[in-house]
Design an enzyme around this catalytic site. Structure first.
Site, PDB file in Angstrom:
ATOM      1  N   GLY A   5      -0.029   7.783  17.025  1.00  2.32           N
ATOM      2  CA  GLY A   5       0.383   7.328  18.243  1.00  2.32           C
ATOM      3  C   GLY A   5       0.342   5.707  18.448  1.00  2.32           C
ATOM      4  CE1 TYR A   6       4.917   2.191  17.580  1.00  2.00           C
ATOM      5  CE2 TYR A   6       4.633   4.122  16.596  1.00  2.00           C
ATOM      6  CZ  TYR A   6       5.463   3.308  16.955  1.00  2.00           C
ATOM      7  OH  TYR A   6       6.678   3.716  16.650  1.00  2.00           O
ATOM      8  N   GLY A   7       1.964   3.986  20.932  1.00  2.75           N
ATOM      9  CA  GLY A   7       2.656   3.565  22.241  1.00  2.75           C
ATOM     10  C   GLY A   7       2.026   4.292  23.178  1.00  2.75           C
ATOM     11  CD  GLU A  71       7.592   9.576  21.058  1.00  5.00           C
ATOM     12  OE1 GLU A  71       7.977   8.379  20.735  1.00  5.00           O
ATOM     13  OE2 GLU A  71       6.927   9.983  21.870  1.00  5.00           O
TER      14      GLU A  71
END
EC number: 4.3.2.7
Length: 176
Positions: A5-7, A71
């Site tokens: 996860g990066y958001g 997503e």
């Protein structure tokens, strides 16, 4: 199965996981180029810090199905190598959700001022895009204070300036 996860997956963890590690993936850059309220990375030079989550054994498919739904909107998955911040842990493969250039929500590169204006005005079923930006920036400062994500923090500054300008505008009174 591990998912990177990066958001919002960093600060809005609404799925079960067994373990989590802070680290980065290489060859990608975090950009606000998706025309939804989501923030996704794009392939390129550099690295993106975030959090890898180990999905619970026996629930991998169930959690992945949920994440596939969450997503949605032009994202595909790919497998990349994750490098834990703790260098005593060996790098390993993670699943990455990434926006594709051929999806209808992809906007592509734009001047930071234009992206900041978009973020300032955008809101949807998941909330205001400003909340997304501020939550992500705060999370990154907390998790990886040594990372100076110039794109992220420049956008945060520009959006905060717009918010302050709006508040000042709302405080202006006519002279009697």
């Amino acid at each position: 199965m591990w998912v990177f996860g990066y958001g919002s997956l960093i600060w809005k963890v609404d799925f079960p996981y067994q373990d989590k590690l802070v680290g980065y993936i290489s060859g990608y850059s975090r950009r606000f180029w998706q025309g939804s309220t989501d923030h996704r990375g794009v392939p390129g030079k550099g690295s993106v810090w975030g959090v890898a989550y180990k999905l619970p054994v026996g629930k991998e498919e169930e959690v992945k199905a949920y994440l596939d739904f969450r997503e949605k909107g032009g994202y595909r998955t790919t497998t990349v190598i994750f490098y834990p911040k703790d260098s005593t842990t060996e790098p390993f493969s993670v699943l990455l959700y990434i926006g594709t250039r051929d999806n209808p929500n992809y906007l592509g590169p734009a001047p930071l001022e234009d992206i900041a204006e978009q973020i300032f005005n955008a809101a949807g079923p998941s909330g205001k895009n400003t909340e997304y930006l501020f939550e992500l920036a705060n999370s990154m400062r907390s998790l990886v204070p040594e990372d100076a994500d110039e794109h992220l923090f420049s956008l945060e500054k520009l959006v905060k300036e717009r918010l302050e300008g709006k508040q000042n505008f709302n405080c202006i009174k006519r002279p009697n």
